[in-house]
Design an enzyme around this catalytic site. Structure first.
Site, PDB file in Angstrom:
ATOM      1  N   ASP A 232       5.012  49.283  80.215  1.00  0.00           N
ATOM      2  CA  ASP A 232       5.877  49.181  81.388  1.00  0.00           C
ATOM      3  C   ASP A 232       5.306  50.130  82.444  1.00  0.00           C
ATOM      4  O   ASP A 232       4.354  50.884  82.195  1.00  0.00           O
ATOM      5  CB  ASP A 232       7.333  49.501  81.036  1.00  0.00           C
ATOM      6  CG  ASP A 232       8.296  48.903  82.063  1.00  0.00           C
ATOM      7  OD1 ASP A 232       7.850  48.566  83.191  1.00  0.00           O
ATOM      8  OD2 ASP A 232       9.488  48.772  81.770  1.00  0.00           O
TER       9      ASP A 232
HETATM   10  C1  NOJ Z   1       9.727  48.404  85.369  1.00  0.00           C
HETATM   11  C2  NOJ Z   1      10.706  47.540  84.638  1.00  0.00           C
HETATM   12  O1  NOJ Z   1      11.217  48.247  83.526  1.00  0.00           O
HETATM   13  C3  NOJ Z   1      10.137  46.229  84.152  1.00  0.00           C
HETATM   14  O2  NOJ Z   1      11.188  45.437  83.702  1.00  0.00           O
HETATM   15  C4  NOJ Z   1       9.356  45.556  85.224  1.00  0.00           C
HETATM   16  O3  NOJ Z   1       8.854  44.330  84.749  1.00  0.00           O
HETATM   17  C5  NOJ Z   1       8.229  46.468  85.683  1.00  0.00           C
HETATM   18  N1  NOJ Z   1       8.791  47.707  86.196  1.00  0.00           N
HETATM   19  C6  NOJ Z   1       7.370  45.831  86.764  1.00  0.00           C
HETATM   20  O4  NOJ Z   1       8.056  45.716  87.936  1.00  0.00           O
END
Ligand code: NOJ
Length: 772
Positions: A289
């Site tokens: 993430d």
């Molecule tokens: C953080 C988030 O937790 C995740 O769900 C998301 O896909 C990514 N950022 C990318 O934006």
């Protein structure tokens, strides 16, 4: 062994419709990638493991050649990007990538969570339809629109099970039940990747299953918090949806921010390798993430170099924005801290994904401006969104049949959500057109005989705290630096309420539109006090004092504590956030053009102190009846009964159903056998309706304790007024197995109670099945 594995996957693909490539395609892919990698430098291989988001020029049409990412891209140090969604820009970036020594195309990701520009109901709302075809269709439509916008990789489905609604991201998932969550996960993957799983088609998009794993178990519902859940409980109650997505052929996974068993998921070998690859047979790639690799340093696991080695060795392939892999892996290789083979394994997985997407053959296959113009944000897709929304709003109360409303009624539509386009769409709608969303007021005006029957009042502030209100309004605008939040509290609360009360007095019925804004749920939006915010509560009390019938139309991304509302409102329609056609879909339901047919996939607590509260809890040695008052030395509270206000699986419609004659084809079943459970469901009302018939099982004797009941099957059926249908469910070993204390997946012989009902509470008398 490799050939056997390939044949197995190909056969599985035929059975499940999962994404896979044939053995001959695989061997062509292998030799293509062998040749390519033989030519690539180690820096370029590490570059493939680097994912960068947004780019500095997100809001412009021109590529900024000075941008750090552009510079890295030209050196072959970036494998993909995400969050752009501008076909021209993406074409320009692809041009740059292809100027590199090996012409390796970029993958383009995006947070397509519930639709792209055409938004659909938020995932939690979608799950309440319990309609897998509908859920698949929403993902399918999102895939078509996203791919027409240049995107080939979506950061969805989010399959995290959540039992604590304080956690804002409960809005993004399918609720609290792992079985239902697994079914939804499969439907979403099929929708994105196509039933054929053929990613070379340019309307299929690669799915990314997130947030792996256990992110929804965040302690006390605080986002990013550690998960303290045993491995056994994780396997039984949380991990099924991630596994189901792998079975459906998902192309990629995203590791989560949280720690599990003391190790953050991004460096957790058990999750990323032992379970995902070795047990579930996943062969795609895992991305971190956003900066979760770099954040391992904050977790205290070492410096960036150290944690990058750890994560790579645990099974992470791609680093989202962390710059850990790209800045340290070469050094670690030179120092003998990682093996070249580990880097190459990860690089190969990224290249394989690009190959499966057909990007080596045509890197521009998604980047077609004409297609974008024709296929994005069409009226046809908006109509589909409205149709989907019909099945995603849960009728929680309807005393005295206030609903459906007459189209001739005089209606006061009041509250901060009555004419609020921005907050109809829900969390994660960065690419959506908020201003085009149909508001509740508009939907009602379009539906009534004459718009002059409808009055409107803003009714109240969002909340008493003006600073917080300013932060909570404005949708995803906070991500755009050029957006200044609008001023709030420009009119006094007293004046707003007085106006709403006056309008209510002149109406036959009041529609009170209250709830949470987009920013009050979703990422980084945990709430300790999950109630309708104070200023809106004041409005509801004032409306109640008018004595007029009140229909509460709730906008929310999570279950709220609503005991007072349940006692004092005449009807409650929980609409979550229904997407671009919200207002029309809500009006269709309020006036009965369509009957509500959704049921909760999360428990609605009675009191915050009960949290976490969920239907499939364990019994304890001193159980206590849910509705009874306090009794010393039993498992209950002194001051609040155990039962929630609305249980999992609950939802009403404009007719009623009776369940009768639950029978089993046999009361005994050998371990490798099957039995059929049948029940008769009768529509006892005057209108046609849909009912979601739910089958629950309780394992009576087992070597580890088991929940009081667990959902094992469900069916959504149509019943005409007065009609009866027999609904049958097949029960086999798979439905009775669980992970025992040693985390082995077993069927233990003995008695199982079989229950069928309209929700997890009203399951009637069980029938006992003995497994011999
Ligand atoms: C953080 C988030 O937790 C995740 O769900 C998301 O896909 C990514 N950022 C990318 O934006």
């Amino acid at each position: 062994m490799a050939m056997k594995n390939c044949l197995f996957k190909w056969a599985a693909a035929l059975v499940f419709g999962a994404a896979a490539i044939s053995c001959s395609q695989k061997s062509r892919m292998d030799s293509f990638i062998d040749d390519l990698m033989a030519d690539m430098t180690i820096e370029e291989k590490i570059g493939q493991l680097n994912l960068r988001g947004y780019w500095g020029f997100r809001n412009s049409d021109k590529i900024n050649m000075e941008d750090e990412n552009t510079v890295m891209l030209q050196k072959g140090l970036i494998g993909g990007t995400y969050g752009i969604g501008n076909v021209q820009l993406m074409r320009g970036l692809q041009d740059l990538a292809l100027k590199g020594p090996h012409q390796i195309p970029l993958i383009f990701g995006m947070d397509v969570i519930h639709g792209y520009q055409t938004t659909f109901p938020i995932p939690l709302a979608l799950s309440t339809s319990w309609n897998m075809d509908l859920i698949e269709r929403s993902a399918r439509e999102a895939a078509k629109e996203a791919t027409a916008s240049g995107i080939n990789w979506v950061f969805s489905p989010m399959v995290d099970i959540a039992r604590d609604p304080r956690w804002g991201r409960i809005a993004e998932g399918a609720g609290e039940d792992a079985y239902l969550g697994g079914e939804v996960a499969k439907a979403m993957v099929y929708g994105y990747q196509g039933r054929d799983g053929d990613l070379t088609r340019n309307d299929n998009v690669m799915a990314c299953v997130k947030h792996y794993g256990m992110y929804g178990g965040a302690e006390a519902g605080r986002d990013y918090a550690p998960v303290f859940i045993s491995r056994q409980e994780a396997l039984n109650a949380y991990l099924r949806p991630y596994q189901a997505a792998a079975e459906a052929g998902a192309g990629s996974y995203m590791s989560s921010f949280n720690e599990f068993e003391g190790v953050p998921a991004t460096a957790n070998r058990y999750l990323l390798t032992d379970l995902l690859r070795d047990d579930w047979g996943f062969d795609g790639f895992v991305v971190s993430d956003d900066k979760s690799l770099r954040e391992l340093t904050v977790h205290g696991l070492g410096d960036l170099q150290e944690v990058s080695v750890m994560a790579l060795q645990a099974g992470l392939d791609m680093d989202m924005n962390g710059q850990g892999f790209v800045s340290t892996l070469k050094k670690s290789l030179d120092e003998g801290r990682v093996r070249k083979a580990d880097i190459e394994k990860a690089c190969r997985r990224i290249l394989e994904a690009k190959y499966k997407l057909g990007l080596f053959e045509d890197p521009y296959k998604y980047l077609d401006m004409d297609r974008y113009e024709q296929e994005v944000f069409t009226d046809e897709r908006k109509a589909i969104s409205r149709e989907i929304a019909h099945e995603c709003a849960v009728l929680l109360k309807n005393e005295g049949e206030v609903l459906p409303l007459k189209k001739s009624a005089r209606i006061a539509v009041v509250g901060p959500f009555a004419d609020n386009a921005e907050d109809m769409q829900g969390t994660w709608t960065m690419s959506a057109h908020a201003q085009d969303c149909v508001t509740i007021l508009q939907g009602i005006k379009d539906a009534v005989n004459h718009p002059s029957q409808v009055s409107f009042s803003e009714g109240s502030w969002l909340m008493y705290d003006a600073d917080l209100e300013q932060k909570m309004r404005g949708g995803m605008g906070f991500l755009r630096s050029n957006v200044t939040p609008d001023p709030v509290h420009t009119v006094s609360q007293q004046r707003l309420i007085a106006d709403a009360v006056a309008k209510a007095r002149n109406a036959d019925v009041v529609i009170a539109c209250v709830g949470e804004t987009n920013n009050m749920n979703g990422e980084g939006s945990s709430r300790a006090n999950i109630v309708i915010p104070d200023a809106q509560e004041e409005l509801l009390h004032a409306l109640k004092a008018t004595g007029k019938p009140i229909v509460l139309v709730l906008t929310t991304g999570r279950p709220l504590v609503m005991e007072w509302e349940d006692e004092n409102m005449d009807a409650i329609l929980n609409t979550w956030s229904l997407g671009i056609e919200s207002g029309h879909a809500i009006a269709d339901l309020l006036f009965g053009d369509v009957a509500p047919s959704a049921k909760l996939t999360t428990t609605f607590p009675r009191h915050i102190g009960q949290l976490p509260v969920y239907y499939n809890h364990k019994n304890t040695g001193r159980p206590h009846p849910d509705y009874d008052p306090y009794k010393k030395f039993t498992s209950c509270y002194i001051d609040v009964i155990n039962a929630p206000v609305y249980p999992f699986g609950y939802g009403l419609t404009y007719t009623t159903f009776r369940y009768s004659d639950l029978t089993l084809s046999s009361r005994e079943m050998p371990v490798d056998g099957k039995v059929t459970a049948s029940v008769t469901v009768t529509n006892t009302g005057k209108r046609d309706g849909k009912e979601i018939v739910q089958l629950y099982i309780h394992d009576v004797y087992s070597t580890s304790t088991r929940p009081v009941k667990e959902l094992k099957a469900f069916r959504k059926i149509d019943l005409k007024a007065g009609e009866s249908k027999t609904v049958s469910f097949e029960i086999a070993a798979e439905d009775l197995k669980y992970y025992n204390h040693d985390c082995e997946y077993v069927l233990e012989k003995g008695d199982f109670e079989i229950m069928v009902g309209p929700n997890s509470r009203d399951t009637g008398d069980p029938v006992v099945l003995s497994v011999l």
